[in-house]
Design a protein around this motif. Structure first.
Motif, short mmCIF file in Angstrom:
data_model
loop_
_atom_site.label_atom_id
_atom_site.label_comp_id
_atom_site.label_asym_id
_atom_site.label_seq_id
_atom_site.Cartn_x
_atom_site.Cartn_y
_atom_site.Cartn_z
N ARG A 32 0.84 -1.20 0.00
CA ARG A 32 0.00 0.00 0.00
C ARG A 32 0.88 1.27 0.00
N MET A 33 1.93 1.25 0.83
CA MET A 33 2.81 2.43 0.90
C MET A 33 3.48 2.69 -0.44
N GLU A 34 3.84 1.58 -1.11
CA GLU A 34 4.50 1.69 -2.43
C GLU A 34 3.52 2.29 -3.45
N GLN A 35 2.28 1.74 -3.45
CA GLN A 35 1.27 2.23 -4.42
C GLN A 35 0.98 3.70 -4.20
N GLU A 36 0.86 4.10 -2.94
CA GLU A 36 0.52 5.50 -2.64
C GLU A 36 1.75 6.40 -2.66
N ARG A 37 2.92 5.81 -2.89
CA ARG A 37 4.20 6.54 -2.82
C ARG A 37 4.25 7.40 -1.55
N LEU A 38 3.93 6.73 -0.44
CA LEU A 38 3.72 7.41 0.84
C LEU A 38 4.97 8.13 1.33
N ARG A 39 6.11 7.50 1.11
CA ARG A 39 7.38 8.11 1.58
C ARG A 39 7.57 9.51 0.99
N GLU A 40 7.23 9.65 -0.32
CA GLU A 40 7.40 10.95 -0.97
C GLU A 40 6.23 11.89 -0.67
N ASN A 41 5.01 11.29 -0.61
CA ASN A 41 3.80 12.15 -0.57
C ASN A 41 3.36 12.56 0.83
N ASP A 42 3.61 11.71 1.83
CA ASP A 42 3.13 12.04 3.18
C ASP A 42 4.07 11.40 4.22
#
Ligand SMILES: Cc1cc2nc3c(=O)[nH]c(=O)nc-3n(C[C@H](O)[C@H](O)[C@H](O)COP(=O)(O)OP(=O)(O)OC[C@H]3O[C@@H](n4cnc5c(N)ncnc54)[C@H](O)[C@@H]3O)c2cc1C
Length: 416
Positions: A32-42
């Motif tokens: 899920r984190m990869e799909q949402e690109r969470l590291r970059e986005n939030d």
């Protein structure tokens, strides 16, 4: 003679729990984190999600597999640890979630064996609790990291303090670490070239310790920093181990730490082989599945044999480390060196073959293979370059022959 690869019922249960945690908690969150690109986005939510997984792992007793129970760990030996690390590293964040990731894991071993009681309470305790991060600062841009006798960062004694000046780079975790274990030259004319360096614990941030940059690498800018050290003052009580024991301490740290890397690399290679076979069973070309082509079968067979060799080498080296803890005369350096060299190279070959079988898909970032390949490349020189391990392995083999008239002791000292 007992050779038994079966696990006790308790260990089967631990492996089952680790595997279930990886499959049911870490992998879905990671996807899920990869799909949402969470590291970059939030970044905020990214850290909250990671920390939530850590808390859950800790509350379920899947925490510090490499540490004794006194320190909140699972109290496993190295053979048992191999099994847990190899499960954890099936995912990118697994080792971090269980708090057995590099470089903290190697630093914990080091502090457990070298630190004073007071140093352990101040530095090891929070590391084990998961409330602190650490780094290990040895490599320098100006001199070959392969030869620690060349280290130029110097520490000069001034009363009860040391004044440190120097330059380090590729210091993993330095960006977020609460403290560093730093190796500096203290002895101008040591009896042995290996007795020139001393280790110090540096509280971070510190006046005189400047992070110049996070170095951009093949796998991005992910926390390997360049550090300038100018007139950094530390009290003598921050010395870790004796004067001139920095090299010894580094070697001590690297034995289990190198093998822990191998355990994680086995997990990565197995993932790549699973993906290779899966793809070959669904991709159709020139009248048959890829799995039915002899050329592809050779790639699968070679990877299978090399992974089997790797597992045996890692288990045997881990067994020797466990034996050495019971009997100080047991040597394991050569077995760890051979395993580190072999597994690092195996990892690169297996991922490369898996990319080959995936074709363009393997080169894309739609699968984890591209990221795994970028990560795998450093395995062949960090924590001892291939050629350094080969040099040491050859030296030990020649010494075994000179001493005993046979090389047998250097090939694992097995009963064959
Ligand atoms: C991702 C990553 C993380 C790292 N993390 C840390 C860290 O946290 N802390 C830290 O202190 N360091 C860290 N390092 C640095 C790492 O330990 C060094 O890269 C390693 O020790 C090799 O040193 P070097 O890069 O200076 O290469 P060099 O010593 O310059 O060697 C370069 C090449 O020369 C050859 N070579 C060297 N000596 C010999 C010889 N005697 N015989 C034959 N060939 C030889 C080998 O092919 C070797 O790969 C990290 C590196 C990477 C890539």
């Amino acid at each position: 003679m007992a050779i038994d690869f079966s696990l006790t019922p308790e260990l089967v249960a631990i492996r089952k729990r680790v595997r279930a945690f990886v499959d049911e908690v870490i992998r879905p969150a990671e996807d899920r984190m990869e799909q949402e690109r969470l590291r970059e986005n939030d970044k905020g939510r990214y850290f909250r999600e990671l920390l939530a997984m850590r808390s859950k792992a800790k509350s379920e007793g899947l925490w510090l597999p490499h540490m004794p129970a006194d320190w909140g760990g699972m109290g496993l030996g190295h053979v048992e640890l191999a099994m847990v690390q190899a499960e954890a590293a099936k995912t990118y964040y697994g080792p971090w979630v269980f708090n057995c990731q590099a470089p903290d894991e190697g630093n914990m071993h080091t502090l457990l064996h070298w630190a004073t009681d007071e140093q352990q309470q101040t530095y090891l305790r929070p590391l084990c609790d998961g409330t602190a991060w650490s780094c290990f600062a040895m490599t320098e841009p100006e001199v070959a990291g392969s030869d620690p006798t060349l280290i130029r960062t110097s520490a000069e004694q001034d009363g009860d303090e040391w004044i440190i000046n120097g330059h380090k780079w590729f210091i993993s975790n330095a960006h977020r670490a609460n403290f560093a274990i730093l190796i500096a030259r203290t002895e101008a004319e040591p009896d042995l070239p290996q007795a020139a360096n001393t280790a110090f614990i540096i509280d971070l941030p510190a006046a005189g310790w400047t992070e110049v940059r996070e170095i951009e690498t093949m796998h991005g800018s992910t926390g390997h920093s360049e550090i300038m050290i100018e007139n950094l003052r530390v009290r003598d009580s921050q010395r870790l181990g004796g004067r001139g024991q920095g090299h010894l301490l580094g070697q001590y740290r690297l034995g289990p730490a190198r093998l822990a890397h191998c355990m994680r690399w086995i997990a990565q290679a197995e993932t790549a082989l699973d993906m290779m076979v899966d793809r070959s069973l669904t991709r159709f070309s020139h009248g048959s599945l890829l799995a039915e082509k002899q050329g592809i079968q050779w790639l699968i067979a070679d990877s299978t044999m090399e992974l089997y060799q790797s597992k045996l080498m890692v288990l045997h080296a881990a067994y020797k480390i466990d034996q050495a803890q019971l009997d100080g005369t047991v040597e394991f350096k050569s077995e760890v060196s051979m395993a580190k060299h072999f597994v690092a190279n195996m990892l690169n070959r297996v991922i490369d073959r898996s990319i080959q079988v995936h074709g363009a898909l393997g080169y894309s970032t739609d699968t984890p293979l591209a990221r795994m390949f970028q990560q795998a490349r450093w395995a062949r020189f960090a924590d001892g370059a291939d050629e350094i391990h080969q040099m040491r392995i050859a030296q030990r083999t020649i010494a075994a022959y000179s001493d005993h008239g046979t090389t047998r002791a250097a090939t694992g000292d097995l009963p064959l």
